[in-house]
Design a protein around this motif. Structure first.
Motif, mmCIF file in Angstrom:
data_model
loop_
_atom_site.group_PDB
_atom_site.id
_atom_site.type_symbol
_atom_site.label_atom_id
_atom_site.label_comp_id
_atom_site.label_asym_id
_atom_site.label_seq_id
_atom_site.Cartn_x
_atom_site.Cartn_y
_atom_site.Cartn_z
ATOM 1 N N LEU A 50 0.831 -1.200 0.000
ATOM 2 C CA LEU A 50 0.000 0.000 0.000
ATOM 3 C C LEU A 50 0.870 1.257 0.000
ATOM 4 O O LEU A 50 2.016 1.248 0.449
ATOM 5 N N ARG A 51 0.304 2.343 -0.495
ATOM 6 C CA ARG A 51 0.962 3.636 -0.386
ATOM 7 C C ARG A 51 0.895 4.080 1.070
ATOM 8 O O ARG A 51 -0.013 3.703 1.807
ATOM 9 N N ASP A 133 9.800 3.006 -0.416
ATOM 10 C CA ASP A 133 10.676 1.929 -0.868
ATOM 11 C C ASP A 133 10.071 0.562 -0.559
ATOM 12 O O ASP A 133 10.366 -0.425 -1.247
ATOM 13 N N LEU A 134 9.225 0.493 0.472
ATOM 14 C CA LEU A 134 8.602 -0.781 0.841
ATOM 15 C C LEU A 134 7.563 -1.190 -0.202
ATOM 16 O O LEU A 134 7.420 -2.377 -0.512
ATOM 17 N N ARG A 135 6.859 -0.236 -0.753
ATOM 18 C CA ARG A 135 5.916 -0.529 -1.838
ATOM 19 C C ARG A 135 6.685 -1.027 -3.064
ATOM 20 O O ARG A 135 6.282 -1.990 -3.725
ATOM 21 N N ARG A 136 7.802 -0.386 -3.348
ATOM 22 C CA ARG A 136 8.632 -0.796 -4.478
ATOM 23 C C ARG A 136 9.226 -2.189 -4.238
ATOM 24 O O ARG A 136 9.311 -3.014 -5.150
ATOM 25 N N THR A 137 9.602 -2.473 -2.993
ATOM 26 C CA THR A 137 10.120 -3.797 -2.653
ATOM 27 C C THR A 137 9.056 -4.853 -2.833
ATOM 28 O O THR A 137 9.313 -5.935 -3.382
ATOM 29 N N PHE A 138 7.846 -4.573 -2.383
ATOM 30 C CA PHE A 138 6.718 -5.498 -2.534
ATOM 31 C C PHE A 138 6.518 -5.855 -4.003
ATOM 32 O O PHE A 138 6.417 -7.021 -4.374
ATOM 33 N N ALA A 139 6.476 -4.837 -4.858
ATOM 34 C CA ALA A 139 6.239 -5.060 -6.288
ATOM 35 C C ALA A 139 7.380 -5.842 -6.924
ATOM 36 O O ALA A 139 7.154 -6.740 -7.745
#
Length: 210
Positions: A50-51, A133-139
């Motif tokens: 999530l954002r 960065d956590l959203r980018r890591t998830f993706a």
């Protein structure tokens, strides 16, 4: 300047947390004194993609423990976004003390400035990162696990405008449950919460979180 296209272009950040960094990062997050910051970072950002504002404003009324889903409103594309919760995520949310309408409210109040928590995590883990960065890591983890592109698009709540095929697909929340649980399982194994995960290195161009 617009006509001459002379505006300075801000490059998109490419930083992610590498799988080999997750264990130290997770341990540092767990040591945070503010439980709302702790669960906000681990649950909603890394395990859901999530954002940060979507997670910060998550309401208890929008968490369905029977269906094991959560729904966020006021998203970037102006549509409500419902995601299935993995077993670990559902359990962590279910054990949170309810101190208000918002899920991430602690005895310190609602989530505000994250600066000191970010600094503490970086100091204790050696992993410097920003919330997004956590959203980018998830993706990026999802892609490395071969989650189908349209399922990933739906997980990220990205619109399929201009994509004729995507416009025909109806990807239900239940269709997303298996991908979400696979991502959660990998993260928990990388964090050493579960037995070890298969080794995965994210693309070199993403580098280390900076």
């Amino acid at each position: 300047m617009s006509h001459a296209r002379a505006w300075y272009r801000v490059e998109r950040r490419q930083s992610v947390i590498q799988p080999r960094q997750i264990a130290a990062w997770w341990k540092a997050v767990q040591s945070l004194r503010n439980d709302a910051h702790r669960d906000y970072f681990i649950i909603t950002l890394l395990l859901t993609g999530l954002r940060k504002e979507e997670a910060r404003t998550l309401q208890w009324a929008d968490v369905d423990f029977q269906a094991r889903t959560l729904t966020v409103h006021g998203t970037k594309n102006h549509s409500s976004h419902t995601l299935p919760m993995g077993p670990y995520l559902a359990s962590m949310l279910n054990t949170r003390e309810r101190l208000g309408d918002t899920v991430f409210t602690s005895t310190y109040g609602q989530i505000g400035n994250l600066r000191y928590s970010l600094e503490n995590i970086a100091r204790n883990s050696g992993v410097t990162f920003m919330a997004h960065d956590l959203r980018r890591t998830f993706a990026t983890l999802a892609e490395s696990l071969d989650i189908p592109a349209y399922a990933l698009k739906r997980l990220m709540n990205h619109k399929t405008q201009g994509d004729v095929t995507g416009g025909y697909l109806v990807i239900t929340t239940e269709r997303l449950r298996n991908p979400m649980e696979r991502i959660e399982d990998f993260v928990l194994k990388a964090a050493k919460v579960r037995e070890s995960a298969d080794a995965v290195t994210l693309p070199r161009e993403y580098g280390n979180a900076v």
